[in-house]
Design an enzyme around this catalytic site. Structure first.
Site, mmCIF file in Angstrom:
data_model
loop_
_atom_site.group_PDB
_atom_site.id
_atom_site.type_symbol
_atom_site.label_atom_id
_atom_site.label_comp_id
_atom_site.label_asym_id
_atom_site.label_seq_id
_atom_site.Cartn_x
_atom_site.Cartn_y
_atom_site.Cartn_z
ATOM 1 N N HIS A 1 -10.759 10.158 8.153
ATOM 2 C CA HIS A 1 -10.601 8.702 8.168
ATOM 3 C C HIS A 1 -10.017 8.179 9.470
ATOM 4 O O HIS A 1 -10.457 7.162 9.997
ATOM 5 C CB HIS A 1 -9.696 8.316 7.001
ATOM 6 C CG HIS A 1 -9.531 6.850 6.804
ATOM 7 N ND1 HIS A 1 -10.605 6.004 6.667
ATOM 8 C CD2 HIS A 1 -8.417 6.079 6.725
ATOM 9 C CE1 HIS A 1 -10.163 4.763 6.517
ATOM 10 N NE2 HIS A 1 -8.851 4.782 6.554
ATOM 11 N N ARG B 1 -0.225 8.457 9.951
ATOM 12 C CA ARG B 1 -0.208 6.997 10.060
ATOM 13 C C ARG B 1 0.112 6.349 8.725
ATOM 14 O O ARG B 1 -0.455 6.714 7.690
ATOM 15 C CB ARG B 1 -1.585 6.522 10.526
ATOM 16 C CG ARG B 1 -1.768 5.028 10.441
ATOM 17 C CD ARG B 1 -3.200 4.648 10.689
ATOM 18 N NE ARG B 1 -4.046 5.033 9.586
ATOM 19 C CZ ARG B 1 -4.956 4.232 9.020
ATOM 20 N NH1 ARG B 1 -5.126 3.008 9.477
ATOM 21 N NH2 ARG B 1 -5.705 4.650 8.033
ATOM 22 N N HIS C 1 -8.764 10.362 4.375
ATOM 23 C CA HIS C 1 -8.486 9.367 3.344
ATOM 24 C C HIS C 1 -8.709 10.031 1.998
ATOM 25 O O HIS C 1 -9.747 10.652 1.769
ATOM 26 C CB HIS C 1 -9.390 8.142 3.489
ATOM 27 C CG HIS C 1 -8.859 6.965 2.740
ATOM 28 N ND1 HIS C 1 -8.875 6.912 1.374
ATOM 29 C CD2 HIS C 1 -8.253 5.840 3.166
ATOM 30 C CE1 HIS C 1 -8.305 5.774 0.989
ATOM 31 N NE2 HIS C 1 -7.924 5.111 2.071
ATOM 32 N N GLU D 1 0.843 -1.202 0.000
ATOM 33 C CA GLU D 1 0.000 0.000 0.000
ATOM 34 C C GLU D 1 0.872 1.244 0.000
ATOM 35 O O GLU D 1 2.090 1.163 0.222
ATOM 36 C CB GLU D 1 -0.900 -0.001 1.245
ATOM 37 C CG GLU D 1 -1.938 -1.105 1.219
ATOM 38 C CD GLU D 1 -2.894 -1.045 2.394
ATOM 39 O OE1 GLU D 1 -2.510 -0.531 3.467
ATOM 40 O OE2 GLU D 1 -4.027 -1.519 2.247
ATOM 41 N N ARG E 1 -0.855 9.218 2.122
ATOM 42 C CA ARG E 1 -2.206 9.765 2.122
ATOM 43 C C ARG E 1 -2.282 11.278 2.253
ATOM 44 O O ARG E 1 -3.114 11.916 1.611
ATOM 45 C CB ARG E 1 -2.981 9.169 3.306
ATOM 46 C CG ARG E 1 -3.369 7.783 3.051
ATOM 47 C CD ARG E 1 -4.104 7.233 4.221
ATOM 48 N NE ARG E 1 -4.354 5.832 3.919
ATOM 49 C CZ ARG E 1 -4.871 4.973 4.749
ATOM 50 N NH1 ARG E 1 -5.190 5.360 5.971
ATOM 51 N NH2 ARG E 1 -5.069 3.731 4.405
HETATM 52 C C1 LIG Z 1 -13.494 2.435 6.354
HETATM 53 C C2 LIG Z 1 -12.269 2.163 7.170
HETATM 54 C C3 LIG Z 1 -11.237 1.411 6.647
HETATM 55 C C4 LIG Z 1 -10.083 1.160 7.397
HETATM 56 N N1 LIG Z 1 -9.111 0.354 6.877
HETATM 57 C C5 LIG Z 1 -8.043 0.038 7.646
HETATM 58 C C6 LIG Z 1 -7.073 -0.896 7.197
HETATM 59 O O1 LIG Z 1 -7.185 -1.441 6.101
HETATM 60 N N2 LIG Z 1 -6.026 -1.165 8.001
HETATM 61 C C7 LIG Z 1 -5.868 -0.599 9.229
HETATM 62 O O2 LIG Z 1 -4.882 -0.875 9.923
HETATM 63 N N3 LIG Z 1 -6.798 0.275 9.694
HETATM 64 C C8 LIG Z 1 -7.882 0.588 8.950
HETATM 65 N N4 LIG Z 1 -8.811 1.454 9.431
HETATM 66 C C9 LIG Z 1 -8.662 1.984 10.793
HETATM 67 C C10 LIG Z 1 -9.009 0.889 11.798
HETATM 68 O O3 LIG Z 1 -10.129 0.181 11.333
HETATM 69 C C11 LIG Z 1 -9.327 1.481 13.155
HETATM 70 O O4 LIG Z 1 -8.328 2.384 13.544
HETATM 71 C C12 LIG Z 1 -9.402 0.374 14.188
HETATM 72 O O5 LIG Z 1 -10.295 -0.622 13.767
HETATM 73 C C13 LIG Z 1 -9.830 0.937 15.524
HETATM 74 O O6 LIG Z 1 -10.064 -0.143 16.388
HETATM 75 P P1 LIG Z 1 -10.469 0.152 17.877
HETATM 76 O O7 LIG Z 1 -10.574 -1.162 18.545
HETATM 77 O O8 LIG Z 1 -9.561 1.170 18.436
HETATM 78 O O9 LIG Z 1 -11.902 0.870 17.783
HETATM 79 P P2 LIG Z 1 -13.264 0.404 17.047
HETATM 80 O O10 LIG Z 1 -13.057 -0.785 16.214
HETATM 81 O O11 LIG Z 1 -13.831 1.607 16.385
HETATM 82 O O12 LIG Z 1 -14.191 0.036 18.274
HETATM 83 C C14 LIG Z 1 -14.710 1.029 19.112
HETATM 84 C C15 LIG Z 1 -15.664 0.398 20.082
HETATM 85 O O13 LIG Z 1 -15.926 1.307 21.138
HETATM 86 C C16 LIG Z 1 -17.311 1.323 21.410
HETATM 87 N N5 LIG Z 1 -17.648 2.602 22.024
HETATM 88 C C17 LIG Z 1 -17.287 3.837 21.613
HETATM 89 N N6 LIG Z 1 -17.779 4.751 22.469
HETATM 90 C C18 LIG Z 1 -18.438 4.067 23.430
HETATM 91 C C19 LIG Z 1 -19.174 4.440 24.573
HETATM 92 N N7 LIG Z 1 -19.350 5.727 24.926
HETATM 93 N N8 LIG Z 1 -19.737 3.477 25.331
HETATM 94 C C20 LIG Z 1 -19.612 2.166 24.988
HETATM 95 N N9 LIG Z 1 -18.932 1.756 23.919
HETATM 96 C C21 LIG Z 1 -18.359 2.694 23.148
HETATM 97 C C22 LIG Z 1 -17.954 1.098 20.072
HETATM 98 O O14 LIG Z 1 -19.295 0.689 20.239
HETATM 99 C C23 LIG Z 1 -17.023 0.028 19.513
HETATM 100 O O15 LIG Z 1 -17.403 -1.224 20.045
HETATM 101 C C24 LIG Z 1 -9.969 1.715 8.699
HETATM 102 C C25 LIG Z 1 -11.002 2.472 9.223
HETATM 103 C C26 LIG Z 1 -12.153 2.699 8.472
HETATM 104 C C27 LIG Z 1 -13.262 3.510 9.073
#
Ligand SMILES: Cc1cc2nc3c(=O)[nH]c(=O)nc-3n(C[C@H](O)[C@H](O)[C@H](O)COP(=O)(O)OP(=O)(O)OC[C@H]3O[C@@H](n4cnc5c(N)ncnc54)[C@H](O)[C@@H]3O)c2cc1C
Length: 526
Positions: A355, A390, A247, A119, A294
């Site tokens: 993003h 990032r 993004h 990528e 990006r």
């Molecule tokens: C479209 C898209 C494509 C992406 N592609 C990539 C990729 O190819 N590779 C890569 O490395 N990264 C990618 N990313 C980034 C990556 O997906 C995220 O940074 C990562 O998944 C974040 O994980 P996390 O566990 O921190 O949070 P999340 O997976 O967002 O989980 C957050 C959790 O917190 C909970 N939550 C939030 N606030 C509260 C609250 N007040 N009370 C209770 N629960 C709450 C939500 O309900 C959820 O369960 C992408 C992101 C997007 C949006």
């Protein structure tokens, strides 16, 4: 109602589930009793994680090396990265990814070898992926793994409102006080409308991103910066919130939220950015052309759109081998078809959208915040891995590495943890259900417009000052409404988005040089 657990995990994405799984495995394998609550504000899999398409980065092939991945990460981050954190994450990546595989995550293969994609910003092929739905596959496998652990209870449709610290025991808590402790959180049961008390020895914030402070974002609606705002209100320290990744290529569909992402990997596959007349433009901005990082690509698109007075550009994959394209990007191909775009014939209209947030709650190398017994991991945290920008596919990686490291930190510190017996119940006496929901809707719209127009890809001092003054006004209006109202998800999310926007603007104002994702025209003139 009061719940008492050993561990409270707020968030069910890759960071929260990795951490919970590690804790469960640790205690269950030692035969020790343990209780872990994972709360999530909607259904368990509605996370940013589920939407990740491209994949997860790790040095996997013999031709690649840790040094190259480290250099690429620091190069993308414009040197603002913490080098020792980059080294930790890159070196621990293969082991953590092997664990995801052991939990049942599938990654695409060519025969016996994993199909490693390349990528933007990566000097080698090192992205493990599952078609173009890698995040959904990881989320599925982790949720299945969680089900295998009876010590983990998942509470869906529970919304964390505020963290519990000594403040709730009547003490004064100020930001740089060194002995602030977290005892859990007040959580709204969205089905009953009651705020319940979740007490825990250790709390993990894994609440993901902040995308919905902007008009256009690839993030799902859950991404409202709740964890960052809760930590900040509890006097946690945050860093690098000015570094917001847009993004470059979200599908152009005005008014659609979240914006559908056309993965970075499509450019890696040969997709070329073009103007409406079919002319290329990346040669005017970066020698890496459509494979530039990006931030450069997003600014280039922003600049082309302003120059041509258009509201999008195009990504051209018409020359790609269609069968291979379809094999790699079935989801993107279908999504385009659904809105009448046949990638064999038509160029894909694309526009930058918010993003990813590189900054967040400051944590050390064990995921600990400045508040004792409060950890943070994933997108809501700031480890120092990403620096000012990032590198693609490093965020899922950071979340899984820090889910693991936070688990180690938690176990190490557990002996000093306790839960006080005098934490009061949530007090909402004197509040009522607001009669005018329109206020919240309008304030959210206003906030989105301020952030998109003044605190977007290209900033100026005047735009930032304007944003600051307007967000301050919104803050005052909203605080009044919040004090008078029974707590609800929309009111709380707006409160959090205002808090986070304020931090983004403040940090953007104090950054005097253009670095990574922060680009202020007045810094060039100065
Ligand atoms: C479209 C898209 C494509 C992406 N592609 C990539 C990729 O190819 N590779 C890569 O490395 N990264 C990618 N990313 C980034 C990556 O997906 C995220 O940074 C990562 O998944 C974040 O994980 P996390 O566990 O921190 O949070 P999340 O997976 O967002 O989980 C957050 C959790 O917190 C909970 N939550 C939030 N606030 C509260 C609250 N007040 N009370 C209770 N629960 C709450 C939500 O309900 C959820 O369960 C992408 C992101 C997007 C949006």
């Amino acid at each position: 109602m009061t719940h008492q657990y050993d561990f409270l995990v707020i968030g069910s994405g890759i960071a929260g589930l990795s951490y919970a799984t590690k804790l469960a495995r640790h205690f269950e394998s030692n035969g020790e009793p343990v209780s872990i609550a994972v709360i999530t504000k909607v259904q368990a899999d509605e996370t940013n994680t589920k939407y990740a398409q491209g994949g997860i980065a790790a040095v996997w092939s013999k031709e690649d090396s840790f040094d190259k991945h480290i250099d690429d990460t620091i190069d993308a981050g414009d040197g603002v990265n913490k080098r020792h954190i980059v080294e930790i994450v890159v070196r621990e990546a293969p082991e953590r990814i092997q664990e995801l595989i052991d939990y049942g995550t599938r990654f695409d293969r060519h025969g016996n070898e994993y199909d490693l994609a390349r990528e933007g910003g990566h000097s080698d092929h090192r992205i493990l992926h599952f078609k173009d739905i890698t995040g959904a596959e990881i989320e599925r496998a982790l949720l299945e793994e969680v089900q295998r652990h009876p010590s983990i209870s998942i509470f869906t449709h529970f919304f964390a409102v505020d963290l519990i610290t000594q403040h709730h025991l009547g003490e004064t808590v100020y930001r740089y006080r060194e002995d602030i402790r977290c005892f859990g959180a007040y959580v709204l049961n969205t089905r009953t409308g009651q705020v319940e008390k979740f007490l825990a020895k250790t709390t993990m914030l894994a609440t993901g991103g902040i995308g919905n402070i902007y008009q256009s974002t690839t993030n799902p609606t859950i991404a409202t910066g709740d964890g960052i705002a809760m930590a900040y209100r509890a006097k946690g320290i945050c860093d690098n919130l000015e570094f917001i990744q847009f993004h470059p290529t979200s599908l152009y569909q005005p008014g659609k939220k979240p914006s559908f992402l056309i993965s970075e990997a499509v450019r890696g596959f040969g997709g070329i950015l073009k103007n409406a007349d079919g002319s290329t433009f990346m040669e005017n901005y970066d020698p890496r052309l459509s494979l530039a990082p990006r931030d450069i690509t997003a600014r280039a698109i922003d600049s082309e759109m302003k120059r041509n007075g258009t509201d999008h550009v195009y990504l051209d994959v018409r020359d790609a081998d269609y069968d291979r394209f379809l094999e790699h990007f079935p989801n993107i191909t279908q999504h385009c078809l659904d809105i009448g775009i046949d990638v064999r014939r038509d160029m894909i209209p694309v526009v930058p959208a918010q993003h990813y947030l590189c900054g967040g709650i400051r944590v050390n190398e064990w995921g600990q915040t400045n508040i004792h017994f409060l950890y943070a991991a994933g997108e809501c945290s700031c480890t120092g891995l990403h620096g000012a920008n990032r590198l693609a596919s490093n965020s899922l990686l950071e979340a899984v590495v820090f889910g693991h490291r936070a688990y180690l930190g938690t176990i190490e510190n557990l002996k000093d943890a306790y839960i006080p017996d005098n934490v009061p119940d949530w007090d909402d006496s004197g509040t009522t259900h607001p009669e005018e929901q329109v206020l919240v809707t309008e304030m959210t719209r206003e906030l989105n417009s301020i952030m998109s127009n003044y605190v977007g890809i290209v900033r100026t001092n005047r735009r930032l000052r304007r944003a600051y003054e307007r967000v301050e006004l919104l803050y005052r209006e909203h605080e009044q409404l919040y004090r008078e109202s029974k707590v609800s998800v929309p009111i709380s999310e707006l409160r959090n988005m205002i808090n986070v926007s304020y931090l983004v603007i403040k940090m953007a104002m104090s950054r005097r040089e253009n670095v990574g994702l922060h680009y202020n025209l007045d810094n060039i003139k100065a």
